[in-house]
Design a protein around this motif. Structure first.
Motif, short mmCIF file in Angstrom:
data_model
loop_
_atom_site.label_atom_id
_atom_site.label_comp_id
_atom_site.label_asym_id
_atom_site.label_seq_id
_atom_site.Cartn_x
_atom_site.Cartn_y
_atom_site.Cartn_z
N ARG A 111 -31.08 -45.19 25.89
CA ARG A 111 -30.23 -44.58 24.85
C ARG A 111 -28.77 -44.51 25.30
O ARG A 111 -27.86 -44.81 24.53
CB ARG A 111 -30.74 -43.18 24.49
N SER A 112 -28.54 -44.11 26.54
CA SER A 112 -27.18 -44.00 27.05
C SER A 112 -26.46 -45.35 27.02
O SER A 112 -25.30 -45.44 26.61
CB SER A 112 -27.18 -43.47 28.49
N LEU A 113 -27.17 -46.38 27.44
CA LEU A 113 -26.57 -47.71 27.44
C LEU A 113 -26.36 -48.22 26.02
O LEU A 113 -25.33 -48.84 25.72
CB LEU A 113 -27.43 -48.69 28.23
N ALA A 114 -27.30 -47.94 25.13
CA ALA A 114 -27.16 -48.37 23.73
C ALA A 114 -25.96 -47.69 23.07
O ALA A 114 -25.21 -48.32 22.32
CB ALA A 114 -28.43 -48.07 22.95
N ILE A 115 -25.74 -46.43 23.38
CA ILE A 115 -24.59 -45.71 22.83
C ILE A 115 -23.29 -46.31 23.36
O ILE A 115 -22.35 -46.55 22.60
CB ILE A 115 -24.67 -44.20 23.15
N ALA A 116 -23.24 -46.59 24.65
CA ALA A 116 -22.03 -47.18 25.24
C ALA A 116 -21.75 -48.57 24.65
O ALA A 116 -20.59 -48.95 24.48
CB ALA A 116 -22.17 -47.28 26.76
N CYS A 117 -22.80 -49.30 24.30
CA CYS A 117 -22.64 -50.67 23.80
C CYS A 117 -22.62 -50.76 22.28
O CYS A 117 -22.55 -51.87 21.73
CB CYS A 117 -23.77 -51.55 24.34
N ARG A 118 -22.68 -49.62 21.60
CA ARG A 118 -22.72 -49.63 20.14
C ARG A 118 -21.50 -50.37 19.56
O ARG A 118 -20.38 -50.19 20.02
CB ARG A 118 -22.73 -48.20 19.61
N LYS A 119 -21.76 -51.23 18.59
CA LYS A 119 -20.75 -52.04 17.90
C LYS A 119 -19.98 -52.97 18.85
O LYS A 119 -18.84 -53.32 18.60
CB LYS A 119 -19.77 -51.14 17.13
N ARG A 120 -20.64 -53.35 19.93
CA ARG A 120 -20.08 -54.32 20.87
C ARG A 120 -20.96 -55.57 20.82
O ARG A 120 -22.14 -55.49 20.48
CB ARG A 120 -20.05 -53.76 22.30
N PRO A 121 -20.42 -56.72 21.17
CA PRO A 121 -21.22 -57.96 21.12
C PRO A 121 -22.17 -58.09 22.32
O PRO A 121 -22.13 -59.06 23.07
CB PRO A 121 -20.15 -59.05 21.12
N VAL A 122 -23.01 -57.07 22.51
CA VAL A 122 -23.97 -57.08 23.61
C VAL A 122 -25.37 -57.14 23.01
O VAL A 122 -25.79 -56.20 22.34
CB VAL A 122 -23.82 -55.80 24.48
N PRO A 123 -26.09 -58.23 23.24
CA PRO A 123 -27.45 -58.35 22.68
C PRO A 123 -28.39 -57.30 23.28
O PRO A 123 -28.28 -56.98 24.47
CB PRO A 123 -27.90 -59.76 23.10
N PRO A 124 -29.31 -56.78 22.50
CA PRO A 124 -30.26 -55.78 23.00
C PRO A 124 -31.05 -56.26 24.23
O PRO A 124 -31.39 -55.45 25.09
CB PRO A 124 -31.21 -55.55 21.82
N GLU A 125 -31.29 -57.56 24.32
CA GLU A 125 -32.02 -58.09 25.47
C GLU A 125 -31.24 -57.88 26.77
O GLU A 125 -31.83 -57.64 27.82
CB GLU A 125 -32.30 -59.60 25.32
N ARG A 126 -29.92 -57.98 26.70
CA ARG A 126 -29.09 -57.76 27.90
C ARG A 126 -29.16 -56.31 28.33
O ARG A 126 -29.19 -56.01 29.52
CB ARG A 126 -27.63 -58.16 27.63
N ILE A 127 -29.16 -55.39 27.35
CA ILE A 127 -29.29 -53.97 27.67
C ILE A 127 -30.65 -53.72 28.31
O ILE A 127 -30.75 -53.02 29.33
CB ILE A 127 -29.10 -53.10 26.41
N GLU A 128 -31.69 -54.29 27.74
CA GLU A 128 -33.05 -54.13 28.28
C GLU A 128 -33.14 -54.65 29.71
O GLU A 128 -33.73 -54.02 30.58
CB GLU A 128 -34.04 -54.86 27.37
N ARG A 129 -32.52 -55.81 29.97
CA ARG A 129 -32.53 -56.36 31.33
C ARG A 129 -31.78 -55.46 32.30
O ARG A 129 -32.20 -55.28 33.44
CB ARG A 129 -31.91 -57.77 31.34
N LEU A 130 -30.66 -54.88 31.84
CA LEU A 130 -29.89 -53.97 32.69
C LEU A 130 -30.71 -52.72 33.02
O LEU A 130 -30.75 -52.28 34.16
CB LEU A 130 -28.56 -53.60 32.03
#
Length: 153
Positions: free
Chosen positions: A68-87
């Motif tokens: 959730r913390s990473l998703a909030i930081a990346c909200r409305k940014r061109p970061v695919p969810p898979e990259r967040i999951e890998r991080l």
């Protein structure tokens, strides 16, 4: 597995496959009572982690909270969810392989900062603004200036 819709105790696995990064197994299930379908994920856990927070508080490590913390930081940014999951998987793996069952919230914060710095500069600054507790615009300017200088090296 308990059904999230009717709370029936039994469900049947209809399909299993690894996730894209291979860090988990994705299972499609169907409730034996109401027939609803839902998805579960299974991940290998090397050890139980406890997070030592400020004020001598302790709580179990929560992967979903990190996501959730990473998703909030990346909200409305061109970061695919898979990259967040890998991080998230990478950070969790680093924490589990430290050899300690107790980790500090500062250690998690620093790993997140390092990961976001490589992932997206805006998400990095967003996370830093909360993590480092920026109080006024000057704090943003000073931090963004130091980030900009890092990018020029």
């Amino acid at each position: 597995m308990r059904c999230p819709f009717c709370s029936h105790e039994d469900s049947q696995v209809k399909d299993s496959r690894p996730t894209e990064d291979g860090s988990a197994i994705r299972r499609r299930r169907q409730c034996e009572d109401c027939g609803a379908r839902f998805t579960t994920f299974e991940r290998a856990q090397l050890r139980e982690l406890t997070v030592a927070k400020s004020g001598n508080r302790r709580e179990p490590f929560d992967r979903a909270k990190l996501e959730r913390s990473l998703a909030i930081a990346c909200r409305k940014r061109p970061v695919p969810p898979e990259r967040i999951e890998r991080l998230v998987s990478s950070i969790q793996r680093q924490l589990e392989t430290t050899g300690d069952s107790e980790i500090t919230s500062e250690m998690i914060g620093e790993l997140v900062m390092d990961g976001l710095k490589a992932l997206d500069p805006v998400a990095y600054i967003r996370f830093a603004s909360v993590y480092k507790d920026f109080r006024e615009a000057r704090d943003f300017e000073a931090f963004a200036g130091s980030v900009g200088e890092l990018g020029r090296e």
